[in-house]
Enzyme design. Sequence first.
Site, PDB file in Angstrom:
ATOM      1  N   HIS A   1      -3.553 -75.958 -12.021  1.00  0.00           N
ATOM      2  CA  HIS A   1      -4.422 -77.108 -11.758  1.00  0.00           C
ATOM      3  C   HIS A   1      -3.688 -78.255 -11.078  1.00  0.00           C
ATOM      4  O   HIS A   1      -4.161 -78.818 -10.099  1.00  0.00           O
ATOM      5  CB  HIS A   1      -5.031 -77.593 -13.077  1.00  0.00           C
ATOM      6  CG  HIS A   1      -5.975 -78.748 -12.925  1.00  0.00           C
ATOM      7  ND1 HIS A   1      -5.547 -80.061 -12.856  1.00  0.00           N
ATOM      8  CD2 HIS A   1      -7.328 -78.804 -12.823  1.00  0.00           C
ATOM      9  CE1 HIS A   1      -6.592 -80.855 -12.725  1.00  0.00           C
ATOM     10  NE2 HIS A   1      -7.690 -80.123 -12.697  1.00  0.00           N
TER      11      HIS A   1
ATOM     12  N   HIS B   1     -13.955 -72.823 -18.739  1.00  0.00           N
ATOM     13  CA  HIS B   1     -13.226 -73.713 -17.820  1.00  0.00           C
ATOM     14  C   HIS B   1     -11.727 -73.396 -17.850  1.00  0.00           C
ATOM     15  O   HIS B   1     -11.139 -73.303 -18.915  1.00  0.00           O
ATOM     16  CB  HIS B   1     -13.495 -75.153 -18.298  1.00  0.00           C
ATOM     17  CG  HIS B   1     -12.936 -76.231 -17.435  1.00  0.00           C
ATOM     18  ND1 HIS B   1     -12.284 -77.316 -17.957  1.00  0.00           N
ATOM     19  CD2 HIS B   1     -12.947 -76.405 -16.089  1.00  0.00           C
ATOM     20  CE1 HIS B   1     -11.917 -78.118 -16.979  1.00  0.00           C
ATOM     21  NE2 HIS B   1     -12.310 -77.597 -15.835  1.00  0.00           N
TER      22      HIS B   1
END
Length: 239
Positions: free
Chosen positions: A51, A9
């Site tokens: 992100h 991830h």
Amino acid sequence: MIYPRIIAHRCGGALAPENTLAGLHLAARLGCRGVEFDVMLAADGVPVLIHDEMLERTTSGRGRVAEMSSAQLGLLDAGSRHHPAFAVEPVPTLAEALRRCAALGLWANVEIKPSAGQDAETGRAVARLAAAASGKLLLSSFSPIALRAAADEAAQLPRAMLVGAIEADWRERIAETQACALHCAARALTTADMEAVRAAGLPLACYTVNRRDDAERLFAMGVCAVFTDRPDLWSAAEM
Ligand code: G3P
Ligand code: MG
């Protein structure tokens, strides 16, 4: 579509600064076959790995990603917040990350993460670069607009729809976005959801799974892959 079972991830999971080239290299050294990372547009329209819409949490910069050029972002320190040993890590461009993935033999899940109001532009720009990449990859997004724009730009690229819980209208949303897979939050997945998705013949992958026992339970249910911050919990042969 063939998924790696274990997907690191945000590049290297919790073991490296998120969404950095160092994370990709670490994932490869651990034996990962697949990575996921988040992509947003810089002010000059160049897709970069990050992100949050704001720079503060993960970098030495301040303010909005969408208001800085990719060159400016490339000069920031995106590593020290994780550990000072990673102080030289920049915010990478998608083009560079895709080159590294291809060189390292990493399958890449490119998550299209548009900043507010930039869904279509981001979907198009990411798909354009991804279509030119030589490695194996999959696009995904929580944004239906970004997924449709990506489909218009490069229909040949596989796309997954990202959701939290699987809502009642998931089939319509899959049809609208022309996605070939579904990614959902592991904590929200029910057996009934799993059966319905399996009956539709779609691969289902779950985020974010940081325990082996949770991953094994999900695999036993029929989930094909998990996104994890802890790829070190598996051996290379198991990934
Ligand atoms: O793509 C799976 C996962 O990364 C989605 O959530 O917030 O970590 O990008 P997030
Ligand atoms: Mg993500």
